[in-house]
Design a protein around this motif. Structure first.
Motif, PDB file in Angstrom:
ATOM      1  N   TRP A 278       0.963  -1.206   0.079  1.00  0.00           N
ATOM      2  CA  TRP A 278       0.120  -0.190   0.098  1.00  0.00           C
ATOM      3  C   TRP A 278       1.064   1.232   0.116  1.00  0.00           C
ATOM      4  CZ3 TRP A 278       1.022   1.895   4.913  1.00  0.00           C
ATOM      5  CH2 TRP A 278       1.412   1.135   5.909  1.00  0.00           C
ATOM      6  N   VAL A 279       0.379   2.237  -0.385  1.00  0.00           N
ATOM      7  CA  VAL A 279       1.142   3.657  -0.514  1.00  0.00           C
ATOM      8  C   VAL A 279       0.564   4.761   0.259  1.00  0.00           C
ATOM      9  CG1 VAL A 279       1.785   3.143  -2.991  1.00  0.00           C
ATOM     10  CG2 VAL A 279      -0.115   4.459  -2.423  1.00  0.00           C
ATOM     11  N   LEU A 280       1.524   5.590   1.013  1.00  0.00           N
ATOM     12  CA  LEU A 280       1.077   6.587   1.735  1.00  0.00           C
ATOM     13  C   LEU A 280       1.601   8.043   1.174  1.00  0.00           C
ATOM     14  CD1 LEU A 280       1.703   6.144   5.341  1.00  0.00           C
ATOM     15  CD2 LEU A 280       2.657   8.028   4.595  1.00  0.00           C
ATOM     16  N   ARG A 281       0.860   9.024   1.695  1.00  0.00           N
ATOM     17  CA  ARG A 281       1.297  10.302   1.276  1.00  0.00           C
ATOM     18  C   ARG A 281       1.422  11.138   2.471  1.00  0.00           C
ATOM     19  NH1 ARG A 281       2.719  15.619  -0.491  1.00  0.00           N
ATOM     20  NH2 ARG A 281       2.685  15.651  -2.794  1.00  0.00           N
ATOM     21  N   ILE A 282       2.405  11.874   2.595  1.00  0.00           N
ATOM     22  CA  ILE A 282       2.456  13.036   3.726  1.00  0.00           C
ATOM     23  C   ILE A 282       1.990  13.994   3.247  1.00  0.00           C
ATOM     24  CG2 ILE A 282       4.305  14.312   5.191  1.00  0.00           C
ATOM     25  CD1 ILE A 282       4.534  11.227   5.843  1.00  0.00           C
ATOM     26  N   ILE A 283       0.812  14.469   3.786  1.00  0.00           N
ATOM     27  CA  ILE A 283       0.129  15.589   3.473  1.00  0.00           C
ATOM     28  C   ILE A 283       0.558  17.064   4.168  1.00  0.00           C
ATOM     29  CG2 ILE A 283      -2.140  16.634   3.198  1.00  0.00           C
ATOM     30  CD1 ILE A 283      -3.398  13.974   3.212  1.00  0.00           C
ATOM     31  N   ASP A 284       0.903  16.784   5.347  1.00  0.00           N
ATOM     32  CA  ASP A 284       1.546  17.822   6.119  1.00  0.00           C
ATOM     33  C   ASP A 284       2.833  17.365   7.074  1.00  0.00           C
ATOM     34  OD1 ASP A 284       0.480  20.924   7.369  1.00  0.00           O
ATOM     35  OD2 ASP A 284       1.790  19.810   8.495  1.00  0.00           O
ATOM     36  N   VAL A 285       4.004  17.557   6.402  1.00  0.00           N
ATOM     37  CA  VAL A 285       5.027  17.163   7.360  1.00  0.00           C
ATOM     38  C   VAL A 285       5.116  17.496   8.942  1.00  0.00           C
ATOM     39  CG1 VAL A 285       7.548  17.346   7.208  1.00  0.00           C
ATOM     40  CG2 VAL A 285       6.555  17.471   5.258  1.00  0.00           C
ATOM     41  N   GLN A 286       4.691  18.706   9.064  1.00  0.00           N
ATOM     42  CA  GLN A 286       4.858  19.087  10.505  1.00  0.00           C
ATOM     43  C   GLN A 286       3.803  18.278  11.146  1.00  0.00           C
ATOM     44  OE1 GLN A 286       4.999  23.348  10.353  1.00  0.00           O
ATOM     45  NE2 GLN A 286       5.922  23.597  12.415  1.00  0.00           N
ATOM     46  N   ASP A 287       2.609  18.084  10.942  1.00  0.00           N
ATOM     47  CA  ASP A 287       1.374  17.488  11.473  1.00  0.00           C
ATOM     48  C   ASP A 287       1.915  15.836  11.578  1.00  0.00           C
ATOM     49  OD1 ASP A 287       0.218  19.891  11.937  1.00  0.00           O
ATOM     50  OD2 ASP A 287      -1.176  19.520  10.563  1.00  0.00           O
ATOM     51  N   ALA A 288       2.302  15.549  10.543  1.00  0.00           N
ATOM     52  CA  ALA A 288       2.544  14.015  10.466  1.00  0.00           C
ATOM     53  C   ALA A 288       3.757  13.396  11.330  1.00  0.00           C
ATOM     54  CB  ALA A 288       2.904  13.586   8.925  1.00  0.00           C
ATOM     55  N   LEU A 289       4.930  14.130  11.270  1.00  0.00           N
ATOM     56  CA  LEU A 289       5.923  14.066  12.227  1.00  0.00           C
ATOM     57  C   LEU A 289       5.721  14.200  13.569  1.00  0.00           C
ATOM     58  CD1 LEU A 289       9.051  15.230  10.016  1.00  0.00           C
ATOM     59  CD2 LEU A 289       8.322  12.714  10.427  1.00  0.00           C
ATOM     60  N   SER A 290       4.681  15.125  13.979  1.00  0.00           N
ATOM     61  CA  SER A 290       4.369  15.286  15.358  1.00  0.00           C
ATOM     62  C   SER A 290       3.284  14.427  15.805  1.00  0.00           C
ATOM     63  CB  SER A 290       3.650  16.595  15.558  1.00  0.00           C
ATOM     64  OG  SER A 290       4.342  17.599  14.691  1.00  0.00           O
ATOM     65  N   ALA A 291       2.506  13.446  14.757  1.00  0.00           N
ATOM     66  CA  ALA A 291       1.342  12.639  15.492  1.00  0.00           C
ATOM     67  C   ALA A 291       2.069  11.429  15.538  1.00  0.00           C
ATOM     68  CB  ALA A 291       0.477  12.784  14.243  1.00  0.00           C
ATOM     69  N   ARG A 292       3.056  10.846  14.979  1.00  0.00           N
ATOM     70  CA  ARG A 292       3.584   9.358  15.050  1.00  0.00           C
ATOM     71  C   ARG A 292       4.213   9.327  16.248  1.00  0.00           C
ATOM     72  NH1 ARG A 292       7.419   6.002  12.074  1.00  0.00           N
ATOM     73  NH2 ARG A 292       7.959   5.653  14.518  1.00  0.00           N
ATOM     74  N   GLY A 293       4.560   7.925  16.724  1.00  0.00           N
ATOM     75  CA  GLY A 293       5.438   7.988  18.107  1.00  0.00           C
ATOM     76  C   GLY A 293       6.783   7.515  17.618  1.00  0.00           C
ATOM     77  N   TYR A 294       7.758   7.629  18.646  1.00  0.00           N
ATOM     78  CA  TYR A 294       8.835   7.327  18.447  1.00  0.00           C
ATOM     79  C   TYR A 294       9.544   6.229  19.453  1.00  0.00           C
ATOM     80  CZ  TYR A 294       8.660  10.840  14.828  1.00  0.00           C
ATOM     81  OH  TYR A 294       8.046  11.778  14.035  1.00  0.00           O
ATOM     82  N   PRO A 295      10.648   5.693  19.129  1.00  0.00           N
ATOM     83  CA  PRO A 295      11.134   4.813  20.287  1.00  0.00           C
ATOM     84  C   PRO A 295      11.422   5.425  21.353  1.00  0.00           C
ATOM     85  CG  PRO A 295      12.401   4.463  18.288  1.00  0.00           C
ATOM     86  CD  PRO A 295      11.523   5.656  17.976  1.00  0.00           C
ATOM     87  N   ARG A 296      10.880   4.949  22.502  1.00  0.00           N
ATOM     88  CA  ARG A 296      10.696   5.925  24.022  1.00  0.00           C
ATOM     89  C   ARG A 296      12.129   6.035  24.363  1.00  0.00           C
ATOM     90  NH1 ARG A 296       5.849   6.466  25.740  1.00  0.00           N
ATOM     91  NH2 ARG A 296       4.275   5.160  25.037  1.00  0.00           N
ATOM     92  N   ASN A 297      13.132   5.044  24.304  1.00  0.00           N
ATOM     93  CA  ASN A 297      14.348   5.654  24.958  1.00  0.00           C
ATOM     94  C   ASN A 297      15.322   6.300  24.026  1.00  0.00           C
ATOM     95  OD1 ASN A 297      14.245   3.293  23.198  1.00  0.00           O
ATOM     96  ND2 ASN A 297      15.482   1.774  24.580  1.00  0.00           N
ATOM     97  N   TYR A 298      14.800   6.761  22.892  1.00  0.00           N
ATOM     98  CA  TYR A 298      15.734   7.688  22.106  1.00  0.00           C
ATOM     99  C   TYR A 298      15.490   9.099  22.230  1.00  0.00           C
ATOM    100  CZ  TYR A 298      18.031   9.576  18.099  1.00  0.00           C
ATOM    101  OH  TYR A 298      18.809  10.174  17.218  1.00  0.00           O
ATOM    102  N   GLU A 299      16.686   9.756  22.159  1.00  0.00           N
ATOM    103  CA  GLU A 299      16.590  11.361  22.345  1.00  0.00           C
ATOM    104  C   GLU A 299      17.418  11.947  21.351  1.00  0.00           C
ATOM    105  OE1 GLU A 299      16.241  12.510  26.573  1.00  0.00           O
ATOM    106  OE2 GLU A 299      16.474  14.438  25.773  1.00  0.00           O
ATOM    107  N   GLY A 300      16.969  12.905  20.280  1.00  0.00           N
ATOM    108  CA  GLY A 300      17.839  13.332  19.496  1.00  0.00           C
ATOM    109  C   GLY A 300      16.988  14.366  18.646  1.00  0.00           C
ATOM    110  N   GLU A 301      17.919  14.721  17.535  1.00  0.00           N
ATOM    111  CA  GLU A 301      17.011  15.849  16.715  1.00  0.00           C
ATOM    112  C   GLU A 301      17.721  15.533  15.109  1.00  0.00           C
ATOM    113  OE1 GLU A 301      17.587  19.833  18.304  1.00  0.00           O
ATOM    114  OE2 GLU A 301      19.081  20.143  16.891  1.00  0.00           O
ATOM    115  N   LEU A 302      16.921  15.849  14.299  1.00  0.00           N
ATOM    116  CA  LEU A 302      17.077  15.675  12.966  1.00  0.00           C
ATOM    117  C   LEU A 302      16.789  16.910  12.208  1.00  0.00           C
ATOM    118  CD1 LEU A 302      18.124  13.351  11.312  1.00  0.00           C
ATOM    119  CD2 LEU A 302      15.537  12.653  10.791  1.00  0.00           C
TER     120      LEU A 302
END
Ligand SMILES: CC(C)(COP(=O)(O)OP(=O)(O)OC[C@H]1O[C@@H](n2cnc3c(N)ncnc32)[C@H](O)[C@@H]1OP(=O)(O)O)[C@@H](O)C(=O)NCCC(=O)NCCS
Length: 388
Positions: A278-302
């Protein structure tokens, strides 16, 4: 006026629903599942008209999808079709572009669909982001004996147990839908052939369920949905399949890339018979990246530089800060990781790693930025059991 300038996008009038669905049935070369269009609802269909004539359309379903342990709202696109005489004139591209703008106005951060061709969707910024696999298993060859857990027939009073079991798996995997009634109703059965539902329990606690139909023509069990949370539940279900072996030859189900039923068999006898991305489209980079979860024990910036030719608000630099399993996104930054919006879709879901996307030409970046992205987006391989 150019051909595409005469294309008009919009909702459909009640008297246009039937003609549009007939057009889509013809385009898809097979009728949509009976009742599906009505189930999605005429109000959720959008049409593209050329010089006032219906040229094509599609349905949009507001749903959610689990990524990194959190639900990301997604616009599920279904039943895309353009009448043959209008093809090649940009009708589908205009339909998708307008729909993406409408989804953005509704603050839906991503969109997901099952493509029958990739070209037109890739042009609109969608990319392969997860799998859908059908496995088949011959019942005679099942080498599992365990009947340790109980398997009990379920009725309507067990629906909540089924929903909670499904959600428990969705949370720890990647890509599963946050199902609401639009998706659950067809699984649980609305008319037609008999649907059987069982729970797998351990001391009264539900550890799995199965919902299936039996096909007499093929001596086959077609699973509409199943879920196992533990090794015991998976083994019990395999034994349950084996207990059908005198009358049922094969069982098939929609499973995951790391499917517990496949991996707990002693031999490699469950085979994928169909696998599609299946395919996915990021409609809003800022909202999409803020909405998903990330590994709990990781801290950093990209620091990311996103290229998006279609949706200008995505085109530019963003900083993603991850801590406590959550992401915060700001505009700006150094743009250490240069990525197209399609590459970002595969990264977002965890379907491809940064180095895989780099090999495909979808990403450039420093070793340290690529390494950070690998840790941030590390996830189980995304999949879903549903099809729409
Ligand atoms: C796929 C479909 C919606 C495209 O509609 P369209 O209005 O012709 O699309 P556009 O004019 O915006 O874009 C056309 C481009 O899409 C691509 N494309 C269209 N149909 C394609 C197909 N069947 N296979 C591969 N590529 C295809 C081509 O690259 C084409 O560009 P080109 O004409 O310059 O080569 C239409 O062909 C259709 O309804 N097909 C049958 C139903 C279907 O497959 N629906 C998709 C379900 S997910």
């Amino acid at each position: 006026m150019t051909e595409s300038a005469s294309l008009e996008y919009g909702p459909i009038q009640p008297d246009e629903a039937q003609p549009l669905w007939t057009l889509i049935d013809q385009a898809l070369h097979r009728a949509m599942q009976p009742g599906w269009a009505e189930h999605v609802g005429a109000e959720n269909f959008r049409a593209i008209r050329q010089n006032g004539k219906l040229a094509g359309g599609m349905g949009i379903m507001n749903m959610g999808q689990w990524f990194g342990g959190r639900i990301v709202p997604t616009a599920g696109v279904t039943a895309v079709g353009v009448a043959p005489e209008f093809r090649g004139g940009g009708a589908a591209s205009a339909l998708l572009k307008n729909a993406l703008e409408e989804m953005h106005e509704n603050r839906t951060p991503i969109s997901t669909l099952f493509p029958s061709t990739l070209t037109v969707y890739r042009r609109s910024g969608y990319e392969r982001a997860g799998v859908s696999t059908v496995y088949q298993l011959p019942t005679q060859e099942i080498d599992v004996r365990s009947r340790d857990l109980d398997i009990v027939e379920a009725d309507e009073s067990h629906r909540e147990d089924i929903f909670l079991t499904y959600n428990a798996r969705a949370e720890i995997t990647s890509g599963n839908l946050d199902r609401h009634s639009l998706m659950w109703d067809p699984i649980l059965g609305f008319g037609g052939r008999r649907v059987f539902t069982y729970l797998i329990t351990n001391d009264g606690e539900t550890e799995g369920y199965i919902i299936f139909q039996q096909s007499r023509g093929a001596d086959h069990i077609r699973v509409r949905d199943l879920c196992v949370l533990t090794q015991g539940a998976a083994l019990r279900l395999l034994r349950f399949f084996a207990d059908h072996r005198s009358t049922i030859d094969t069982v098939s189900w929609n499973g995951s890339p790391a499917d517990p039923l496949v991996h707990l068999l002693g031999e490699q006898i469950a085979q994928p018979t169909r696998t599609r991305d299946w395919v996915l489209r990021i409609i809003d980079v800022q909202d999409a990246l803020s909405a998903r979860g990330y590994p709990r024990n990781y801290e950093g910036e990209l620091h990311i530089a996103v290229a998006d030719e279609l949706l200008p608000w995505n085109d530019g630099n963003f900083v993603l800060k991850v801590a406590d399993g959550k992401g915060q996104v700001y505009k700006g930054g150094r743009g250490d990781l240069k990525i197209g919006v399609r590459g970002l879709a595969s990264l977002f879901s965890g379907h491809l790693t940064p180095s895989e996307i780099k090999t495909l030409g979808g990403l450039e970046g420093t070793e340290s930025a690529t390494g950070d992205a690998s840790l941030m987006f590390a996830s189980p391989r995304p999949w879903m059991a549903d099809h729409f």
